[in-house]
Design a protein around this motif. Structure first.
Motif, PDB file in Angstrom:
ATOM      1  N   ASP A  31     181.094  38.803  85.756  1.00 55.34           N
ATOM      2  CA  ASP A  31     181.039  36.973  85.320  1.00 55.34           C
ATOM      3  C   ASP A  31     180.290  36.018  86.658  1.00 55.34           C
ATOM      4  OD1 ASP A  31     182.458  38.322  87.427  1.00 55.34           O
ATOM      5  OD2 ASP A  31     184.698  37.656  87.029  1.00 55.34           O
ATOM      6  N   ALA A  32     179.486  37.552  87.786  1.00 55.96           N
ATOM      7  CA  ALA A  32     178.659  36.166  88.372  1.00 55.96           C
ATOM      8  C   ALA A  32     178.332  35.807  88.320  1.00 55.96           C
ATOM      9  CB  ALA A  32     178.381  37.662  89.563  1.00 55.96           C
ATOM     10  N   ARG A  33     178.237  34.451  89.016  1.00 50.32           N
ATOM     11  CA  ARG A  33     177.439  33.102  88.769  1.00 50.32           C
ATOM     12  C   ARG A  33     175.605  33.572  88.934  1.00 50.32           C
ATOM     13  NH1 ARG A  33     178.414  28.776  92.972  1.00 50.32           N
ATOM     14  NH2 ARG A  33     180.081  29.689  93.242  1.00 50.32           N
ATOM     15  N   GLY A  34     175.016  33.037  87.499  1.00 54.76           N
ATOM     16  CA  GLY A  34     173.897  32.792  87.747  1.00 54.76           C
ATOM     17  C   GLY A  34     173.632  35.347  87.005  1.00 54.76           C
ATOM     18  N   PHE A  35     174.307  35.900  86.564  1.00 59.23           N
ATOM     19  CA  PHE A  35     174.367  36.797  85.767  1.00 59.23           C
ATOM     20  C   PHE A  35     173.688  37.285  85.282  1.00 59.23           C
ATOM     21  CE2 PHE A  35     175.311  39.850  82.691  1.00 59.23           C
ATOM     22  CZ  PHE A  35     174.871  40.616  83.955  1.00 59.23           C
ATOM     23  N   PHE A  36     173.753  35.890  84.432  1.00 58.81           N
ATOM     24  CA  PHE A  36     173.084  36.590  82.928  1.00 58.81           C
ATOM     25  C   PHE A  36     171.386  36.517  83.033  1.00 58.81           C
ATOM     26  CE2 PHE A  36     177.150  35.660  81.336  1.00 58.81           C
ATOM     27  CZ  PHE A  36     177.300  37.127  80.088  1.00 58.81           C
ATOM     28  N   GLY A  37     171.258  35.209  83.981  1.00 54.70           N
ATOM     29  CA  GLY A  37     169.698  34.869  84.136  1.00 54.70           C
ATOM     30  C   GLY A  37     169.482  36.260  84.506  1.00 54.70           C
ATOM     31  N   LEU A  38     169.556  36.738  85.687  1.00 60.32           N
ATOM     32  CA  LEU A  38     169.087  37.762  86.887  1.00 60.32           C
ATOM     33  C   LEU A  38     169.570  39.164  86.075  1.00 60.32           C
ATOM     34  CD1 LEU A  38     168.511  38.843  89.888  1.00 60.32           C
ATOM     35  CD2 LEU A  38     171.261  39.432  89.684  1.00 60.32           C
ATOM     36  N   ALA A  39     170.532  39.259  84.648  1.00 58.80           N
ATOM     37  CA  ALA A  39     170.265  40.406  84.754  1.00 58.80           C
ATOM     38  C   ALA A  39     169.280  40.684  83.652  1.00 58.80           C
ATOM     39  CB  ALA A  39     171.480  40.833  83.885  1.00 58.80           C
ATOM     40  N   ARG A  40     168.670  39.328  83.143  1.00 64.05           N
ATOM     41  CA  ARG A  40     167.596  39.361  82.381  1.00 64.05           C
ATOM     42  C   ARG A  40     166.694  39.865  83.040  1.00 64.05           C
ATOM     43  NH1 ARG A  40     169.709  34.966  79.214  1.00 64.05           N
ATOM     44  NH2 ARG A  40     168.946  33.471  80.807  1.00 64.05           N
ATOM     45  N   ARG A  41     166.134  39.209  84.165  1.00 66.86           N
ATOM     46  CA  ARG A  41     164.569  39.166  84.913  1.00 66.86           C
ATOM     47  C   ARG A  41     164.680  41.083  85.081  1.00 66.86           C
ATOM     48  NH1 ARG A  41     166.279  34.343  87.322  1.00 66.86           N
ATOM     49  NH2 ARG A  41     167.165  35.266  88.873  1.00 66.86           N
ATOM     50  N   MET A  42     166.253  41.588  85.791  1.00 68.22           N
ATOM     51  CA  MET A  42     166.483  42.509  86.179  1.00 68.22           C
ATOM     52  C   MET A  42     166.416  43.565  85.256  1.00 68.22           C
ATOM     53  SD  MET A  42     168.296  42.402  89.477  1.00 68.22           S
ATOM     54  CE  MET A  42     167.992  43.860  90.286  1.00 68.22           C
ATOM     55  N   GLY A  43     165.930  43.874  83.840  1.00 71.61           N
ATOM     56  CA  GLY A  43     166.576  44.744  82.981  1.00 71.61           C
ATOM     57  C   GLY A  43     167.831  44.663  82.773  1.00 71.61           C
ATOM     58  N   ARG A  44     169.233  44.539  83.503  1.00 65.65           N
ATOM     59  CA  ARG A  44     170.135  45.417  83.761  1.00 65.65           C
ATOM     60  C   ARG A  44     171.280  44.257  82.039  1.00 65.65           C
ATOM     61  NH1 ARG A  44     171.432  48.014  87.898  1.00 65.65           N
ATOM     62  NH2 ARG A  44     169.486  46.673  89.408  1.00 65.65           N
ATOM     63  N   ARG A  45     171.689  45.763  81.564  1.00 65.99           N
ATOM     64  CA  ARG A  45     173.441  45.098  80.897  1.00 65.99           C
ATOM     65  C   ARG A  45     174.224  44.946  81.096  1.00 65.99           C
ATOM     66  NH1 ARG A  45     170.264  49.623  76.913  1.00 65.99           N
ATOM     67  NH2 ARG A  45     168.394  48.502  76.739  1.00 65.99           N
ATOM     68  N   GLY A  46     174.609  45.708  82.652  1.00 66.02           N
ATOM     69  CA  GLY A  46     176.029  45.546  82.832  1.00 66.02           C
ATOM     70  C   GLY A  46     176.571  44.986  83.950  1.00 66.02           C
ATOM     71  N   ALA A  47     177.416  45.022  84.878  1.00 65.36           N
ATOM     72  CA  ALA A  47     177.968  45.301  86.433  1.00 65.36           C
ATOM     73  C   ALA A  47     177.908  46.415  86.982  1.00 65.36           C
ATOM     74  CB  ALA A  47     179.034  45.168  86.474  1.00 65.36           C
ATOM     75  N   ALA A  48     177.688  46.462  88.702  1.00 62.39           N
ATOM     76  CA  ALA A  48     176.628  47.906  88.986  1.00 62.39           C
ATOM     77  C   ALA A  48     177.235  47.120  90.155  1.00 62.39           C
ATOM     78  CB  ALA A  48     175.905  47.566  88.967  1.00 62.39           C
ATOM     79  N   ASP A  49     177.838  48.236  90.991  1.00 63.83           N
ATOM     80  CA  ASP A  49     178.382  48.401  92.331  1.00 63.83           C
ATOM     81  C   ASP A  49     177.902  49.535  92.959  1.00 63.83           C
ATOM     82  OD1 ASP A  49     179.846  48.254  94.797  1.00 63.83           O
ATOM     83  OD2 ASP A  49     182.082  48.295  93.968  1.00 63.83           O
ATOM     84  N   TYR A  50     177.380  48.827  93.704  1.00 63.98           N
ATOM     85  CA  TYR A  50     176.410  49.283  94.904  1.00 63.98           C
ATOM     86  C   TYR A  50     177.087  49.613  96.225  1.00 63.98           C
ATOM     87  CZ  TYR A  50     172.735  50.167  90.983  1.00 63.98           C
ATOM     88  OH  TYR A  50     172.541  50.453  89.499  1.00 63.98           O
ATOM     89  N   ARG A  51     178.199  49.401  96.629  1.00 67.71           N
ATOM     90  CA  ARG A  51     178.800  49.340  97.956  1.00 67.71           C
ATOM     91  C   ARG A  51     179.026  50.690  98.413  1.00 67.71           C
ATOM     92  NH1 ARG A  51     183.298  45.699  97.289  1.00 67.71           N
ATOM     93  NH2 ARG A  51     183.174  46.851  95.159  1.00 67.71           N
ATOM     94  N   ASP A  52     178.258  50.968  99.273  1.00 65.43           N
ATOM     95  CA  ASP A  52     178.317  52.350 100.001  1.00 65.43           C
ATOM     96  C   ASP A  52     179.439  52.650 100.953  1.00 65.43           C
ATOM     97  OD1 ASP A  52     178.190  55.220 101.396  1.00 65.43           O
ATOM     98  OD2 ASP A  52     175.504  54.785 101.304  1.00 65.43           O
ATOM     99  N   GLU A  53     180.414  52.651 100.548  1.00 65.34           N
ATOM    100  CA  GLU A  53     181.605  53.399 101.552  1.00 65.34           C
ATOM    101  C   GLU A  53     181.602  54.369 102.669  1.00 65.34           C
ATOM    102  OE1 GLU A  53     184.888  54.503  99.489  1.00 65.34           O
ATOM    103  OE2 GLU A  53     184.063  54.117  97.160  1.00 65.34           O
ATOM    104  N   GLN A  54     180.455  54.976 102.268  1.00 67.33           N
ATOM    105  CA  GLN A  54     180.157  55.993 103.414  1.00 67.33           C
ATOM    106  C   GLN A  54     178.954  55.436 105.037  1.00 67.33           C
ATOM    107  OE1 GLN A  54     178.468  59.717 102.621  1.00 67.33           O
ATOM    108  NE2 GLN A  54     180.052  60.906 102.646  1.00 67.33           N
ATOM    109  N   ALA A  55     178.766  54.912 103.966  1.00 64.14           N
ATOM    110  CA  ALA A  55     177.234  53.776 105.346  1.00 64.14           C
ATOM    111  C   ALA A  55     178.341  52.707 105.577  1.00 64.14           C
ATOM    112  CB  ALA A  55     176.533  53.745 104.392  1.00 64.14           C
ATOM    113  N   ILE A  56     179.255  52.221 105.394  1.00 60.75           N
ATOM    114  CA  ILE A  56     180.199  50.914 105.805  1.00 60.75           C
ATOM    115  C   ILE A  56     181.026  52.154 107.116  1.00 60.75           C
ATOM    116  CG2 ILE A  56     182.008  49.248 105.594  1.00 60.75           C
ATOM    117  CD1 ILE A  56     180.871  49.161 102.329  1.00 60.75           C
ATOM    118  N   ASP A  57     181.443  52.615 106.595  1.00 58.99           N
ATOM    119  CA  ASP A  57     182.795  53.372 107.707  1.00 58.99           C
ATOM    120  C   ASP A  57     181.766  54.007 108.537  1.00 58.99           C
ATOM    121  OD1 ASP A  57     184.661  53.208 105.500  1.00 58.99           O
ATOM    122  OD2 ASP A  57     184.013  55.790 104.945  1.00 58.99           O
ATOM    123  N   SER A  58     180.585  54.816 108.358  1.00 59.94           N
ATOM    124  CA  SER A  58     179.956  55.316 109.559  1.00 59.94           C
ATOM    125  C   SER A  58     179.391  53.902 110.289  1.00 59.94           C
ATOM    126  CB  SER A  58     178.495  56.304 109.403  1.00 59.94           C
ATOM    127  OG  SER A  58     177.451  55.413 108.955  1.00 59.94           O
TER     128      SER A  58
END
Ligand SMILES: Cc1cc2nc3c(=O)[nH]c(=O)nc-3n(C[C@H](O)[C@H](O)[C@H](O)COP(=O)(O)O)c2cc1C
Length: 186
Positions: free
Chosen positions: A128-155
């Motif tokens: 439901d992110a604002r602008g999601f559908f336009g971005l998703a079309r441009r990026m060829g994505r279909r769904g939500a995704a979480d790329y936050r890296d807990e280990q990298a954040i912690d370190s």
């Protein structure tokens, strides 16, 4: 012993960056620091803090207004204090593979707050992110995704804690006991 007071301020649209900020805050608390985590817009003074972390989501290649404004408002006050900045953006694994330099607006803000360093973390895209559908079309994505890296954040947070002279060293990888969800806690 005087405890170092750290402000972690963030600018977010869809709370992914808030989740990263909260995780950094929890890591710093585990290391023995006195930490406040707050939206950049809600911060009215940085007096009383010894150090600061400022983070922003990236939208269309730019840092969010609230984070840029925070740097404008408090750059002078933060001079002489340790400050770091982070960006939350890439919707792929690139931030895990290499150091991603700051976008121009992040670089400018980092200069204003005299940041010691900048780090880019992977972001999260919500359906439901604002602008999601336009971005998703441009990026060829279909769904939500979480790329936050807990280990990298912690370190990264542990590096900051070390630079701030904190002696605690939470190393179990899950100081908050939960992922950096960024959802309001109920
Ligand atoms: C419309 C739109 C534009 C985006 N533009 C960028 C961009 O230029 N660079 C980037 O790294 N990430 C971009 N992103 C990804 C967001 O930065 C990422 O989802 C971030 O984690 C969102 O943070 P927030 O939930 O705190 O707002 C974009 C996302 C959307 C929905």
């Amino acid at each position: 012993m005087v405890t170092t007071r750290v402000l972690v301020a963030y600018a977010t649209r869809n709370r992914a960056t808030a989740g990263i900020a909260e995780r950094i805050g929890a890591d710093l608390i585990s290391a023995g620091l006195d930490v406040q985590v707050a939206p950049a817009k809600a911060v009215h003074t940085v007096r009383g803090y010894d150090a600061c972390v400022l983070g922003s989501a990236i939208y269309a290649g730019r840092w969010e207004h609230d984070a840029r404004e925070f740097a404008d408002r408090f750059g002078d006050d933060l001079a002489g204090h340790p400050v770091w900045v982070f960006s939350s953006g890439p919707l792929d694994r690139s931030a895990e593979e290499r150091d991603i330099p700051p976008v121009d607006t992040a670089r400018a803000a980092a200069e204003k707050v005299h940041a010691r360093g900048h780090r880019t973390f992977g972001g999260r895209l919500r359906e439901d992110a604002r602008g999601f559908f336009g971005l998703a079309r441009r990026m060829g994505r279909r769904g939500a995704a979480d790329y936050r890296d807990e280990q990298a954040i912690d370190s990264w947070a542990h590096e900051l804690a070390r630079e701030l002279g904190a002696d605690g060293s939470p190393t179990d990888g899950s100081p908050t006991g939960r992922p950096p969800s960024g959802e309001p806690s109920s």
